[in-house]
Design a protein around this motif. Sequence first.
Motif, PDB file in Angstrom:
ATOM      1  N   LYS A  64       0.804  -1.225   0.000  1.00 12.90           N
ATOM      2  CA  LYS A  64       0.000   0.000   0.000  1.00 12.90           C
ATOM      3  C   LYS A  64       0.838   1.276   0.000  1.00 12.90           C
ATOM      4  O   LYS A  64       0.297   2.366  -0.077  1.00 12.90           O
ATOM      5  N   VAL A  65       2.154   1.128   0.100  1.00 11.78           N
ATOM      6  CA  VAL A  65       3.031   2.303   0.107  1.00 11.78           C
ATOM      7  C   VAL A  65       3.259   2.750  -1.331  1.00 11.78           C
ATOM      8  O   VAL A  65       3.641   1.955  -2.186  1.00 11.78           O
ATOM      9  N   THR A  66       2.995   4.030  -1.583  1.00 12.14           N
ATOM     10  CA  THR A  66       3.215   4.565  -2.926  1.00 12.14           C
ATOM     11  C   THR A  66       4.288   5.649  -2.882  1.00 12.14           C
ATOM     12  O   THR A  66       4.431   6.361  -1.890  1.00 12.14           O
ATOM     13  N   VAL A  67       5.020   5.749  -3.976  1.00  9.43           N
ATOM     14  CA  VAL A  67       6.124   6.701  -4.100  1.00  9.43           C
ATOM     15  C   VAL A  67       5.809   7.644  -5.254  1.00  9.43           C
ATOM     16  O   VAL A  67       5.324   7.207  -6.300  1.00  9.43           O
ATOM     17  N   GLU A  68       6.092   8.910  -5.053  1.00  6.98           N
ATOM     18  CA  GLU A  68       5.925   9.890  -6.132  1.00  6.98           C
ATOM     19  C   GLU A  68       7.079   9.674  -7.108  1.00  6.98           C
ATOM     20  O   GLU A  68       8.235   9.940  -6.798  1.00  6.98           O
ATOM     21  N   ALA A 126       3.847  10.696 -10.703  1.00  5.94           N
ATOM     22  CA  ALA A 126       2.713   9.784 -10.519  1.00  5.94           C
ATOM     23  C   ALA A 126       2.944   8.909  -9.286  1.00  5.94           C
ATOM     24  O   ALA A 126       4.053   8.423  -9.078  1.00  5.94           O
ATOM     25  N   PRO A 127       1.918   8.722  -8.472  1.00  7.28           N
ATOM     26  CA  PRO A 127       2.073   7.816  -7.325  1.00  7.28           C
ATOM     27  C   PRO A 127       2.214   6.373  -7.826  1.00  7.28           C
ATOM     28  O   PRO A 127       1.359   5.879  -8.549  1.00  7.28           O
ATOM     29  N   THR A 128       3.313   5.752  -7.458  1.00  5.16           N
ATOM     30  CA  THR A 128       3.630   4.412  -7.949  1.00  5.16           C
ATOM     31  C   THR A 128       3.871   3.475  -6.768  1.00  5.16           C
ATOM     32  O   THR A 128       4.599   3.835  -5.843  1.00  5.16           O
ATOM     33  N   PRO A 129       3.280   2.279  -6.784  1.00  4.02           N
ATOM     34  CA  PRO A 129       3.526   1.322  -5.697  1.00  4.02           C
ATOM     35  C   PRO A 129       5.003   0.921  -5.638  1.00  4.02           C
ATOM     36  O   PRO A 129       5.669   0.826  -6.673  1.00  4.02           O
ATOM     37  N   VAL A 130       5.484   0.688  -4.434  1.00  2.00           N
ATOM     38  CA  VAL A 130       6.889   0.328  -4.228  1.00  2.00           C
ATOM     39  C   VAL A 130       7.260  -0.922  -5.028  1.00  2.00           C
ATOM     40  O   VAL A 130       8.333  -0.981  -5.623  1.00  2.00           O
ATOM     41  N   ASN A 131       6.352  -1.894  -5.071  1.00  2.00           N
ATOM     42  CA  ASN A 131       6.689  -3.145  -5.756  1.00  2.00           C
ATOM     43  C   ASN A 131       6.835  -2.982  -7.270  1.00  2.00           C
ATOM     44  O   ASN A 131       7.286  -3.897  -7.946  1.00  2.00           O
ATOM     45  N   GLN A 132       6.476  -1.811  -7.805  1.00  2.00           N
ATOM     46  CA  GLN A 132       6.690  -1.550  -9.229  1.00  2.00           C
ATOM     47  C   GLN A 132       7.988  -0.784  -9.471  1.00  2.00           C
ATOM     48  O   GLN A 132       8.380  -0.576 -10.609  1.00  2.00           O
ATOM     49  N   LEU A 133       8.625  -0.367  -8.390  1.00  2.00           N
ATOM     50  CA  LEU A 133       9.869   0.392  -8.510  1.00  2.00           C
ATOM     51  C   LEU A 133      11.083  -0.390  -8.030  1.00  2.00           C
ATOM     52  O   LEU A 133      12.213   0.008  -8.294  1.00  2.00           O
ATOM     53  N   ALA A 134      10.829  -1.463  -7.298  1.00  2.00           N
ATOM     54  CA  ALA A 134      11.949  -2.152  -6.668  1.00  2.00           C
ATOM     55  C   ALA A 134      11.632  -3.619  -6.432  1.00  2.00           C
ATOM     56  O   ALA A 134      10.473  -4.027  -6.431  1.00  2.00           O
ATOM     57  N   ALA A 179      13.246   9.086  -2.515  1.00  2.00           N
ATOM     58  CA  ALA A 179      11.780   9.150  -2.534  1.00  2.00           C
ATOM     59  C   ALA A 179      11.183   7.911  -1.865  1.00  2.00           C
ATOM     60  O   ALA A 179      10.172   8.001  -1.159  1.00  2.00           O
ATOM     61  N   LEU A 180      11.813   6.771  -2.081  1.00  2.00           N
ATOM     62  CA  LEU A 180      11.365   5.531  -1.437  1.00  2.00           C
ATOM     63  C   LEU A 180      11.465   5.657   0.083  1.00  2.00           C
ATOM     64  O   LEU A 180      10.535   5.291   0.808  1.00  2.00           O
ATOM     65  N   GLU A 181      12.591   6.172   0.544  1.00  2.00           N
ATOM     66  CA  GLU A 181      12.779   6.343   1.989  1.00  2.00           C
ATOM     67  C   GLU A 181      11.702   7.249   2.577  1.00  2.00           C
ATOM     68  O   GLU A 181      11.110   6.936   3.609  1.00  2.00           O
ATOM     69  N   LYS A 182      11.450   8.374   1.907  1.00  2.00           N
ATOM     70  CA  LYS A 182      10.430   9.315   2.391  1.00  2.00           C
ATOM     71  C   LYS A 182       9.051   8.660   2.442  1.00  2.00           C
ATOM     72  O   LYS A 182       8.299   8.837   3.396  1.00  2.00           O
ATOM     73  N   ALA A 183       8.730   7.909   1.399  1.00  2.00           N
ATOM     74  CA  ALA A 183       7.415   7.265   1.337  1.00  2.00           C
ATOM     75  C   ALA A 183       7.246   6.258   2.475  1.00  2.00           C
ATOM     76  O   ALA A 183       6.175   6.168   3.081  1.00  2.00           O
ATOM     77  N   ILE A 184       8.301   5.528   2.784  1.00  2.00           N
ATOM     78  CA  ILE A 184       8.225   4.541   3.870  1.00  2.00           C
ATOM     79  C   ILE A 184       8.085   5.253   5.212  1.00  2.00           C
ATOM     80  O   ILE A 184       7.310   4.836   6.071  1.00  2.00           O
TER      81      ILE A 184
END
Length: 185
Positions: free
Chosen positions: A39-43, A47-55, A77-82
């Motif tokens: 459920k964590v999304t990253v800008e 665009a808000p993108t789910p973490v599992n689509q970036l890593a 950005a990943l760190e901030k989102a988490i």
Amino acid sequence: MINEIKKETEDKMKKTVEALRKEYQHIRAGRANPALLEKVTVEYYGAPTPVNQLANISAPEARLLVIQPWDKSVLPALEKAILKSDLGLTPTSDGAVIRLVIPQLTQERRSELVKTVKKRAEEHRVILRNLRRDANEDVKDLQKEHIISEDEGKRAQEEIQKLTDKYIREVDQVAERKEAEIMEV
């Protein structure tokens, strides 16, 4: 007609139990699970993108999640989102990967999580009962229209009740397993 009602009701009940299982995956049980980050999304590029689509997310140890982004520029950005998420976890980065150490749950937090599990289970039991009510109303409508006899209607309602009981038991079992997982030290 009756079989269609029963089939449709059973399908909806199965989906309800599956939805509960999926919800429970997002409840942290003191064990590392990549589903925690679903459920964590990253800008990302606006665009808000789910973490599992970036890593790539892996759990090499019971209490550790490793997030390896495919694009290293997304690391901050990943760190901030988490940090912003409601997970209550602090990421540590070494420039290439992010490590999330899942802390041991306190007894207080465990009991809060168990309450949440019970609440969600009850919500899903209510959904199942509502499905039963809807199916029974459909059967009664068929009776009123004289499409089926009263005996067939009663039999159908009994079968719908058996279905409901079966899926409520399943919800209870899923909830009990999750509670046991949470209370496990």
